[in-house]
Scaffold this motif. Sequence first.
Motif, PDB file in Angstrom:
ATOM      1  N   LEU A  25       8.015  -0.886  12.836  1.00  0.00           N
ATOM      2  CA  LEU A  25       9.260  -0.672  12.107  1.00  0.00           C
ATOM      3  C   LEU A  25       9.757  -1.958  11.459  1.00  0.00           C
ATOM      4  N   ARG A  26       9.617  -3.070  12.144  1.00  0.00           N
ATOM      5  CA  ARG A  26      10.023  -4.359  11.574  1.00  0.00           C
ATOM      6  C   ARG A  26       9.166  -4.703  10.361  1.00  0.00           C
ATOM      7  N   TYR A  27       7.874  -4.478  10.471  1.00  0.00           N
ATOM      8  CA  TYR A  27       6.972  -4.749   9.343  1.00  0.00           C
ATOM      9  C   TYR A  27       7.332  -3.878   8.140  1.00  0.00           C
ATOM     10  N   LEU A  28       7.553  -2.586   8.369  1.00  0.00           N
ATOM     11  CA  LEU A  28       7.885  -1.687   7.269  1.00  0.00           C
ATOM     12  C   LEU A  28       9.232  -2.025   6.654  1.00  0.00           C
ATOM     13  N   TYR A  29      10.171  -2.476   7.449  1.00  0.00           N
ATOM     14  CA  TYR A  29      11.476  -2.847   6.923  1.00  0.00           C
ATOM     15  C   TYR A  29      11.388  -4.093   6.046  1.00  0.00           C
ATOM     16  N   ARG A  30      10.572  -5.057   6.448  1.00  0.00           N
ATOM     17  CA  ARG A  30      10.483  -6.317   5.700  1.00  0.00           C
ATOM     18  C   ARG A  30       9.612  -6.191   4.453  1.00  0.00           C
ATOM     19  N   HIS A  31       8.734  -5.212   4.385  1.00  0.00           N
ATOM     20  CA  HIS A  31       7.861  -5.010   3.224  1.00  0.00           C
ATOM     21  C   HIS A  31       8.173  -3.665   2.592  1.00  0.00           C
ATOM     22  N   LYS A  32       9.389  -3.481   2.150  1.00  0.00           N
ATOM     23  CA  LYS A  32       9.836  -2.177   1.672  1.00  0.00           C
ATOM     24  C   LYS A  32       9.702  -2.023   0.157  1.00  0.00           C
ATOM     25  N   GLY A  33       8.548  -2.297  -0.387  1.00  0.00           N
ATOM     26  CA  GLY A  33       8.305  -2.014  -1.782  1.00  0.00           C
ATOM     27  C   GLY A  33       8.683  -3.121  -2.743  1.00  0.00           C
ATOM     28  N   THR A  34       8.835  -4.327  -2.294  1.00  0.00           N
ATOM     29  CA  THR A  34       9.128  -5.403  -3.221  1.00  0.00           C
ATOM     30  C   THR A  34       7.837  -5.826  -3.923  1.00  0.00           C
ATOM     31  N   TYR A  35       7.959  -6.210  -5.147  1.00  0.00           N
ATOM     32  CA  TYR A  35       6.798  -6.658  -5.895  1.00  0.00           C
ATOM     33  C   TYR A  35       7.221  -7.800  -6.811  1.00  0.00           C
ATOM     34  N   HIS A  36       6.247  -8.569  -7.228  1.00  0.00           N
ATOM     35  CA  HIS A  36       6.485  -9.713  -8.090  1.00  0.00           C
ATOM     36  C   HIS A  36       5.739  -9.496  -9.400  1.00  0.00           C
ATOM     37  N   THR A  37       6.403  -9.784 -10.502  1.00  0.00           N
ATOM     38  CA  THR A  37       5.758  -9.660 -11.799  1.00  0.00           C
ATOM     39  C   THR A  37       5.414 -11.044 -12.327  1.00  0.00           C
ATOM     40  N   ASN A  38       4.463 -11.089 -13.202  1.00  0.00           N
ATOM     41  CA  ASN A  38       4.035 -12.350 -13.799  1.00  0.00           C
ATOM     42  C   ASN A  38       4.431 -12.401 -15.271  1.00  0.00           C
TER      43      ASN A  38
END
Length: 72
Positions: A25-38
């Motif tokens: 649950l902690r992992y899923l909360y911290r990686h909730k669909g954020t992405y980086h564009t270039n």
Amino acid sequence: MDIAIIAAVITAVALVLVCLLLVMLRYLYRHKGTYHTNEAKGTEFAESADAALQSDPTLQDANDNSRKEYFI
């Protein structure tokens, strides 16, 4: 087998499963669909795509105004 040993094993397995659930649950909360564009910075205010690409420093070598390609 003694009932105390069975209860201890069941408790240990339950504790491991709860800890695993908390870690997931902690992992899923911290990686909730954020992405980086270039994307190039400052190009959102350009009046056209050509003007935005001409000011991009990474594309200065490939700047040929005789041929233009547009991908739609």
